[in-house]
Scaffold this motif. Structure first.
Motif, mmCIF file in Angstrom:
data_model
loop_
_atom_site.group_PDB
_atom_site.id
_atom_site.type_symbol
_atom_site.label_atom_id
_atom_site.label_comp_id
_atom_site.label_asym_id
_atom_site.label_seq_id
_atom_site.Cartn_x
_atom_site.Cartn_y
_atom_site.Cartn_z
ATOM 1 N N ASP A 1 24.606 22.410 67.058
ATOM 2 C CA ASP A 1 25.080 23.538 66.253
ATOM 3 C C ASP A 1 26.158 24.257 67.060
ATOM 4 N N THR A 2 27.338 23.679 67.050
ATOM 5 C CA THR A 2 28.437 24.095 67.921
ATOM 6 C C THR A 2 28.827 25.558 67.742
ATOM 7 N N ILE A 3 28.767 26.062 66.518
ATOM 8 C CA ILE A 3 29.164 27.459 66.285
ATOM 9 C C ILE A 3 27.967 28.365 65.996
ATOM 10 N N GLY A 4 26.769 27.817 66.136
ATOM 11 C CA GLY A 4 25.572 28.647 66.065
ATOM 12 C C GLY A 4 25.249 29.258 64.708
ATOM 13 N N VAL A 5 25.630 28.580 63.630
ATOM 14 C CA VAL A 5 25.436 29.162 62.290
ATOM 15 C C VAL A 5 24.156 28.706 61.599
ATOM 16 N N ALA A 6 23.467 27.739 62.151
ATOM 17 C CA ALA A 6 22.295 27.166 61.477
ATOM 18 C C ALA A 6 21.142 28.151 61.403
ATOM 19 N N THR A 7 20.284 27.923 60.410
ATOM 20 C CA THR A 7 19.039 28.671 60.259
ATOM 21 C C THR A 7 17.905 27.651 60.104
ATOM 22 N N PRO A 8 16.647 28.073 60.292
ATOM 23 C CA PRO A 8 15.541 27.114 60.432
ATOM 24 C C PRO A 8 15.381 26.058 59.340
ATOM 25 N N ARG A 9 15.376 26.424 58.078
ATOM 26 C CA ARG A 9 15.175 25.415 57.030
ATOM 27 C C ARG A 9 16.336 24.420 56.983
ATOM 28 N N HIS A 10 17.541 24.921 57.214
ATOM 29 C CA HIS A 10 18.718 24.057 57.260
ATOM 30 C C HIS A 10 18.568 23.040 58.398
ATOM 31 N N VAL A 11 18.144 23.524 59.540
ATOM 32 C CA VAL A 11 17.928 22.659 60.703
ATOM 33 C C VAL A 11 16.924 21.559 60.380
ATOM 34 N N GLN A 12 15.836 21.929 59.758
ATOM 35 C CA GLN A 12 14.806 20.936 59.430
ATOM 36 C C GLN A 12 15.345 19.865 58.490
ATOM 37 N N ALA A 13 16.121 20.287 57.504
ATOM 38 C CA ALA A 13 16.675 19.323 56.539
ATOM 39 C C ALA A 13 17.620 18.339 57.226
ATOM 40 N N VAL A 14 18.477 18.854 58.108
ATOM 41 C CA VAL A 14 19.446 17.991 58.802
ATOM 42 C C VAL A 14 18.730 17.039 59.764
ATOM 43 N N MET A 15 17.761 17.561 60.511
ATOM 44 C CA MET A 15 17.036 16.721 61.465
ATOM 45 C C MET A 15 16.269 15.607 60.744
ATOM 46 N N GLN A 16 15.657 15.950 59.635
ATOM 47 C CA GLN A 16 14.904 14.933 58.889
ATOM 48 C C GLN A 16 15.835 13.882 58.297
ATOM 49 N N ARG A 17 17.026 14.295 57.878
ATOM 50 C CA ARG A 17 17.995 13.329 57.352
ATOM 51 C C ARG A 17 18.504 12.426 58.483
ATOM 52 N N ALA A 18 18.799 13.008 59.650
ATOM 53 C CA ALA A 18 19.259 12.221 60.791
ATOM 54 C C ALA A 18 18.200 11.216 61.226
ATOM 55 N N ALA A 19 16.938 11.614 61.115
ATOM 56 C CA ALA A 19 15.826 10.753 61.534
ATOM 57 C C ALA A 19 15.652 9.539 60.631
ATOM 58 N N GLN A 20 16.315 9.541 59.482
ATOM 59 C CA GLN A 20 16.292 8.354 58.621
ATOM 60 C C GLN A 20 17.195 7.252 59.192
ATOM 61 N N GLU A 21 18.097 7.638 60.104
ATOM 62 C CA GLU A 21 19.063 6.691 60.668
ATOM 63 C C GLU A 21 18.799 6.358 62.140
ATOM 64 N N PHE A 22 17.969 7.171 62.809
ATOM 65 C CA PHE A 22 17.768 7.018 64.255
ATOM 66 C C PHE A 22 16.378 7.549 64.589
ATOM 67 N N PRO A 23 15.665 6.917 65.523
ATOM 68 C CA PRO A 23 14.298 7.358 65.822
ATOM 69 C C PRO A 23 14.232 8.842 66.192
ATOM 70 N N ILE A 24 13.331 9.558 65.560
ATOM 71 C CA ILE A 24 13.267 11.007 65.763
ATOM 72 C C ILE A 24 12.968 11.380 67.205
ATOM 73 N N GLU A 25 12.236 10.507 67.917
ATOM 74 C CA GLU A 25 11.906 10.811 69.309
ATOM 75 C C GLU A 25 13.117 10.687 70.232
ATOM 76 N N LYS A 26 14.236 10.148 69.698
ATOM 77 C CA LYS A 26 15.461 10.010 70.495
ATOM 78 C C LYS A 26 16.569 10.952 70.017
ATOM 79 N N LEU A 27 16.236 11.818 69.073
ATOM 80 C CA LEU A 27 17.169 12.846 68.625
ATOM 81 C C LEU A 27 16.921 14.116 69.430
#
Length: 305
Positions: free
Chosen positions: A181-207
């Motif tokens: 979050d380079t500019i620090g604008v994220a909020t918790p639910r947004h973070v969860q959505a992005v992390m869960q989407r990223a985890a569909q492409e790469f193992p969550i334990e390596k994110l």
């Protein structure tokens, strides 16, 4: 899916010596940087971002990176990482004996064009030789993905855009991928959505989560990431590092604050918080200002530092 239980342990990557110091206007000597890295090593970090092999013309503060890498006392079990922008940087990092090289891309096309004058796809392609060389030399390869939650030029960044670049970095052979979050604008639910989407492409334990505290949301965003299973986080001792896109704003979340929260949650890190507080007070004194870390300053005051 949000879990009712939090991880029992997490890995903290200390980025203060590189990401934290690189934008400082005053020249910081190699000796001070070496002392900082050594103090952080002694605190028990398993990964320290210690250097950046970029052109001194663009990042003058990192011109002493080879000297720093040569001067530190290496702690067994600690990985010392360096950012590299190209093969020239990789060769310098290899010669300096780094354990891990970090390559970078943006989740925002506008950010990529503004900062490095090429598309995301072109920027990833530029790192193909670096990635190959890292594997050939048995170095760990980490990918950093900036502007994953918002961009200073285009505004919103979609979770699908993040996932697309995660996929490209994965295909280069990255062992770990930072979602920043380079500019620090994220909020918790947004973070969860992005992390869960990223985890569909790469193992969550390596994110990993790299959160800036520009709007005071970094700790909340780390907690939200813990809830969805992220177990690697970046932090910067004393809160080193401003946000270049928000004048006067804080940048990286302070390591002391993260460790204080994790200790309260009963989550193991293997890091000695008192030694990190000492390191934070040391570098802040060298810079001639108070540490940004609230927990660090409070703990230092409590014991009379």
């Amino acid at each position: 899916m949000i879990s009712s239980s939090l991880p029992k342990a997490v890995k903290i990557i200390e980025v203060g010596p590189r990401d934290g110091l690189q934008n400082e206007q005053q020249t910081i000597s190699a000796d001070v940087k070496i002392e900082l890295v050594n103090r952080l090593s002694q605190a028990g970090f398993v990964n320290i971002e210690a250097a950046s092999f970029v052109s001194p013309k663009w990042v003058p503060q990192m011109a002493t990176s080879a000297e720093v890498m040569a001067g530190i006392t290496r702690r067994p079990g600690t990985l010392y990482s360096a950012l590299v922008p190209n093969m020239k940087g990789f060769e310098a990092a290899l010669a300096a004996g780094v354990d891990e090289v970090v390559i970078f891309a943006a989740a925002s096309e506008a950010f990529s064009q503004k900062n490095i004058n090429c598309s995301i796809a072109e920027s990833v392609e530029r790192f193909r030789d670096v990635a190959r060389a890292a594997k050939e030399n048995k170095l760990r390869l980490r990918g950093a993905l900036s502007c994953a939650f918002g961009c200073p030029y285009q505004g919103e960044v979609s979770a699908d855009s993040v996932a697309s670049v995660v996929q490209q970095l994965r295909d280069l052979g990255c062992d770990e991928i930072d979602i920043a979050d380079t500019i620090g604008v994220a909020t918790p639910r947004h973070v969860q959505a992005v992390m869960q989407r990223a985890a569909q492409e790469f193992p969550i334990e390596k994110l990993s989560g790299h959160f800036h505290d520009t709007y005071g949301q970094a700790l909340a965003n780390i907690y939200a990431s813990l809830e969805v299973g992220i177990t690697i986080y970046h932090a910067s001792v004393a809160g080193l590092g401003g946000c270049p896109y928000a004048k006067g704003a804080t940048g990286n979340v302070a390591t002391e604050d993260v460790l204080y929260m994790l200790r309260g949650l009963g989550i193991a890190t293997g890091i000695d918080l008192d030694k990190v507080v000492d390191a934070g007070q040391f570098i802040s004194a060298q810079l001639g200002r108070k540490a940004v870390s609230r927990a660090g300053n409070a703990l230092a005051a409590k014991r009379g530092n």
